[in-house]
Design a protein around this motif. Structure first.
Motif, PDB file in Angstrom:
ATOM      1  N   VAL A  97       0.855  -1.190   0.000  1.00  0.00           N
ATOM      2  CA  VAL A  97       0.000   0.000   0.000  1.00  0.00           C
ATOM      3  C   VAL A  97       0.890   1.239   0.000  1.00  0.00           C
ATOM      4  CG1 VAL A  97      -1.663   1.341   1.346  1.00  0.00           C
ATOM      5  CG2 VAL A  97      -1.923  -1.142   1.145  1.00  0.00           C
ATOM      6  N   GLN A  98       0.597   2.175  -0.893  1.00  0.00           N
ATOM      7  CA  GLN A  98       1.419   3.380  -1.027  1.00  0.00           C
ATOM      8  C   GLN A  98       0.769   4.614  -0.418  1.00  0.00           C
ATOM      9  OE1 GLN A  98       1.834   3.229  -5.320  1.00  0.00           O
ATOM     10  NE2 GLN A  98       3.925   2.464  -5.139  1.00  0.00           N
ATOM     11  N   LYS A  99      -0.547   4.637  -0.345  1.00  0.00           N
ATOM     12  CA  LYS A  99      -1.268   5.777   0.234  1.00  0.00           C
ATOM     13  C   LYS A  99      -2.268   5.263   1.264  1.00  0.00           C
ATOM     14  CE  LYS A  99      -1.285   8.482  -4.091  1.00  0.00           C
ATOM     15  NZ  LYS A  99      -0.470   9.641  -3.737  1.00  0.00           N
ATOM     16  N   LEU A 122       5.824   6.676   9.927  1.00  0.00           N
ATOM     17  CA  LEU A 122       6.535   6.486   8.654  1.00  0.00           C
ATOM     18  C   LEU A 122       7.907   7.159   8.697  1.00  0.00           C
ATOM     19  CD1 LEU A 122       3.663   7.105   6.056  1.00  0.00           C
ATOM     20  CD2 LEU A 122       4.624   4.914   6.776  1.00  0.00           C
ATOM     21  N   SER A 123       7.952   8.355   9.279  1.00  0.00           N
ATOM     22  CA  SER A 123       9.242   9.063   9.398  1.00  0.00           C
ATOM     23  C   SER A 123      10.208   8.295  10.289  1.00  0.00           C
ATOM     24  CB  SER A 123       9.010  10.464   9.956  1.00  0.00           C
ATOM     25  OG  SER A 123       8.226  11.243   9.072  1.00  0.00           O
ATOM     26  N   ASP A 124       9.681   7.751  11.382  1.00  0.00           N
ATOM     27  CA  ASP A 124      10.536   6.996  12.299  1.00  0.00           C
ATOM     28  C   ASP A 124      11.103   5.736  11.634  1.00  0.00           C
ATOM     29  OD1 ASP A 124       9.986   8.879  14.218  1.00  0.00           O
ATOM     30  OD2 ASP A 124       8.442   7.685  15.227  1.00  0.00           O
ATOM     31  N   GLN A 125      10.355   5.178  10.679  1.00  0.00           N
ATOM     32  CA  GLN A 125      10.819   3.987   9.973  1.00  0.00           C
ATOM     33  C   GLN A 125      11.685   4.333   8.765  1.00  0.00           C
ATOM     34  OE1 GLN A 125      10.070   1.063  11.553  1.00  0.00           O
ATOM     35  NE2 GLN A 125       9.159   2.571  12.963  1.00  0.00           N
ATOM     36  N   GLY A 126      11.815   5.614   8.474  1.00  0.00           N
ATOM     37  CA  GLY A 126      12.568   6.019   7.297  1.00  0.00           C
ATOM     38  C   GLY A 126      11.875   5.632   6.003  1.00  0.00           C
ATOM     39  N   ASP A 127      10.543   5.533   6.041  1.00  0.00           N
ATOM     40  CA  ASP A 127       9.770   5.092   4.876  1.00  0.00           C
ATOM     41  C   ASP A 127       9.270   6.312   4.105  1.00  0.00           C
ATOM     42  OD1 ASP A 127       7.952   4.053   3.048  1.00  0.00           O
ATOM     43  OD2 ASP A 127       7.237   2.511   4.419  1.00  0.00           O
ATOM     44  N   SER A 128       9.828   6.535   2.938  1.00  0.00           N
ATOM     45  CA  SER A 128       9.396   7.643   2.090  1.00  0.00           C
ATOM     46  C   SER A 128       8.530   7.171   0.932  1.00  0.00           C
ATOM     47  CB  SER A 128      10.621   8.398   1.553  1.00  0.00           C
ATOM     48  OG  SER A 128      11.465   7.518   0.808  1.00  0.00           O
ATOM     49  N   ASP A 129       8.240   5.874   0.878  1.00  0.00           N
ATOM     50  CA  ASP A 129       7.421   5.330  -0.208  1.00  0.00           C
ATOM     51  C   ASP A 129       5.933   5.377   0.101  1.00  0.00           C
ATOM     52  OD1 ASP A 129       9.685   4.678  -1.713  1.00  0.00           O
ATOM     53  OD2 ASP A 129       9.917   2.765  -0.653  1.00  0.00           O
ATOM     54  N   MET A 130       5.567   5.297   1.384  1.00  0.00           N
ATOM     55  CA  MET A 130       4.174   5.293   1.786  1.00  0.00           C
ATOM     56  C   MET A 130       3.786   6.689   2.264  1.00  0.00           C
ATOM     57  SD  MET A 130       2.201   2.814   4.569  1.00  0.00           S
ATOM     58  CE  MET A 130       3.053   1.347   3.952  1.00  0.00           C
TER      59      MET A 130
END
Length: 249
Positions: A97-99, A122-130
């Motif tokens: 899932v992206q959004k 998401l920021s804490d996980q370093g996830d810039s894709d979702m």
């Protein structure tokens, strides 16, 4: 005769979200309903081919979960969301899932808060894709945008939806007034978050009558009480106004 007992002090009731940290960003990213409708239509065509979906709609309502929901949404009440975010993220990541699009009744309280919490994770996980997005105006805006939108709702009940929107409006104002009281907010905050909302709700259905926040406008001297003079009169400002537009002849 026994002496009267002193009244116990009233303890203000904290809002449900006070048990959790506030989102780090004051305003999360949002998405307009036109874009969400386009995503739903594109998804319908794409699922015939790939069977996958790149976004998820999350309805955050709990006791007000009535009148219909946007098709394909899952219901995760905001009040129990925060502790489940790590698990929810793992599931959504595995599903590519992206959004993640959050909404509540009006997307002014629960929606932005949930979107902010998830965005922080998401920021804490370093996830810039979702992406974590809040649907502008929530289910109320969707249900009142016309048949093009209501046909994409499950269990839509027009009469119940109207009553629910009015009740939700009152509840939203009450929740904001409690928050302003607990946080000892300024008069300006009360005017913006509570008093203006009350006026908009009261004037709904009167298209020729509008309310405005005009906190920098001085009152007409003729309208001031006789005992207000001098510097005191200069310090007085009007908070809110109700304007009536003349009907076209």
């Amino acid at each position: 005769m026994s002496a009267p007992q002193p009244a116990e002090p009233t303890v203000p009731t904290l809002p449900w979200h006070a048990a959790y940290p506030a989102p780090r960003k004051a305003k999360p990213l949002d998405v307009e309903r036109e874009e969400v409708l386009a995503l739903l239509k594109a998804q319908r065509e794409d699922q015939y081919i790939s069977g996958t979906r790149g976004f998820l709609l999350v309805d955050l309502r709990r006791v007000d979960y009535e009148g219909g929901t946007i098709r394909g949404s899952i219901n995760l009440p905001a009040q129990s969301l925060y502790p489940t975010i790590p698990t929810l993220y793992s599931i959504l990541k595995a599903a590519s899932v992206q959004k993640v699009i959050w909404y509540c009744s009006s997307s002014r309280g629960r929606g932005p808060r949930a979107a902010g919490w998830f965005s922080d994770y998401l920021s804490d996980q370093g996830d810039s894709d979702m992406q974590s997005l809040v649907l502008v105006d929530g289910i109320k805006g969707w249900a009142t945008a016309g048949p093009e939108y209501t046909e994409w709702m499950d269990e839509y009940d027009e009469a119940l939806s109207l009553l629910r929107r009015e009740l939700d409006g009152i509840k939203d104002i009450l929740a904001r007034s409690v928050e302003c009281d607990v946080m000892e907010m300024s008069e300006a905050a009360w005017n913006t978050d509570v008093h203006m909302s009350l006026l908009h709700l009261a004037l709904r259905g009167y298209p020729a009558v509008e309310a405005y926040n005009i906190t920098t406008a001085p009152p007409c001297r003729e309208l001031l009480p006789p005992n207000v003079t001098g510097d005191e009169s200069k310090a007085k400002l009007v908070d809110l106004s109700i304007n009536v537009r003349p009907l076209a002849m």
